[in-house]
Design a protein around this motif. Structure first.
Motif, short mmCIF file in Angstrom:
data_model
loop_
_atom_site.label_atom_id
_atom_site.label_comp_id
_atom_site.label_asym_id
_atom_site.label_seq_id
_atom_site.Cartn_x
_atom_site.Cartn_y
_atom_site.Cartn_z
N TRP A 121 41.37 35.81 54.25
CA TRP A 121 42.16 36.45 53.18
C TRP A 121 42.31 35.51 51.99
O TRP A 121 42.26 35.94 50.84
N LEU A 122 42.49 34.22 52.26
CA LEU A 122 42.62 33.25 51.18
C LEU A 122 41.33 33.16 50.38
O LEU A 122 41.35 33.12 49.15
N ARG A 123 40.19 33.17 51.06
CA ARG A 123 38.90 33.14 50.36
C ARG A 123 38.69 34.39 49.52
O ARG A 123 38.21 34.32 48.40
N LEU A 124 39.07 35.54 50.07
CA LEU A 124 38.94 36.80 49.33
C LEU A 124 39.83 36.79 48.09
O LEU A 124 39.40 37.18 47.01
N ALA A 125 41.06 36.32 48.24
CA ALA A 125 41.97 36.26 47.10
C ALA A 125 41.45 35.29 46.05
O ALA A 125 41.51 35.57 44.84
N THR A 126 40.94 34.16 46.47
CA THR A 126 40.39 33.18 45.54
C THR A 126 39.18 33.74 44.81
O THR A 126 39.04 33.56 43.59
N LEU A 127 38.33 34.45 45.52
CA LEU A 127 37.17 35.07 44.90
C LEU A 127 37.59 36.10 43.86
O LEU A 127 37.05 36.14 42.76
N ALA A 128 38.56 36.93 44.20
CA ALA A 128 39.03 37.95 43.27
C ALA A 128 39.66 37.32 42.02
O ALA A 128 39.41 37.77 40.90
N MET A 129 40.45 36.28 42.21
CA MET A 129 41.08 35.62 41.07
C MET A 129 40.02 34.91 40.22
O MET A 129 40.09 34.94 38.99
N GLY A 130 39.05 34.29 40.87
CA GLY A 130 38.00 33.61 40.13
C GLY A 130 37.17 34.57 39.31
O GLY A 130 36.80 34.27 38.17
N THR A 131 36.90 35.73 39.87
CA THR A 131 36.14 36.74 39.14
C THR A 131 36.93 37.22 37.93
O THR A 131 36.37 37.42 36.86
N THR A 132 38.22 37.39 38.10
CA THR A 132 39.07 37.84 36.99
C THR A 132 39.07 36.80 35.87
O THR A 132 38.92 37.16 34.70
N PHE A 133 39.20 35.54 36.21
CA PHE A 133 39.19 34.50 35.19
C PHE A 133 37.81 34.35 34.56
O PHE A 133 37.68 34.07 33.38
N PHE A 134 36.76 34.54 35.35
CA PHE A 134 35.40 34.42 34.83
C PHE A 134 35.11 35.52 33.81
O PHE A 134 34.48 35.28 32.80
N LEU A 135 35.58 36.73 34.09
CA LEU A 135 35.31 37.86 33.20
C LEU A 135 36.28 37.93 32.02
O LEU A 135 36.10 38.74 31.12
N ASN A 136 37.30 37.08 32.01
CA ASN A 136 38.31 37.13 30.96
C ASN A 136 37.71 36.89 29.58
O ASN A 136 38.06 37.56 28.62
N GLY A 137 36.80 35.96 29.43
CA GLY A 137 36.22 35.64 28.14
C GLY A 137 34.91 36.35 27.87
O GLY A 137 34.21 36.04 26.92
N CYS A 138 34.59 37.32 28.70
CA CYS A 138 33.32 38.02 28.60
C CYS A 138 33.39 39.15 27.57
O CYS A 138 34.46 39.60 27.19
N ASP A 139 32.22 39.60 27.15
CA ASP A 139 32.12 40.75 26.25
C ASP A 139 32.76 41.97 26.91
O ASP A 139 32.51 42.22 28.09
N PRO A 140 33.59 42.73 26.21
CA PRO A 140 34.29 43.86 26.84
C PRO A 140 33.37 44.91 27.46
O PRO A 140 33.70 45.49 28.49
#
Length: 66
Positions: free
Chosen positions: A10-29
């Protein structure tokens, strides 16, 4: 404190989800929307297939017991 494998997963899944969110934050909409739509479609398809399989298993079990 003892950490079980389930907690680690669960911790790995949560970390992956949060990392994806931060990764896509500066991306083209438009790219961000395309990726999010793809993830949503994948999740919906997976859940639909899972539920369909469960219904089929239940139907087969009901037929064999009667």
């Amino acid at each position: 404190m003892r950490v079980t494998r389930q907690k680690v997963r669960w911790l790995r899944l949560a970390t992956l989800a949060m990392g994806t969110t931060f990764f896509l934050n500066g991306c083209d909409p438009s790219i961000k929307a395309t990726i999010e739509d793809g993830v949503i479609t994948l999740a919906n398809s997976f859940l639909a297939a899972l539920f369909q399989a469960l219904v089929q298993v239940g139907a087969e079990a009901a037929q064999t017991t009667v």
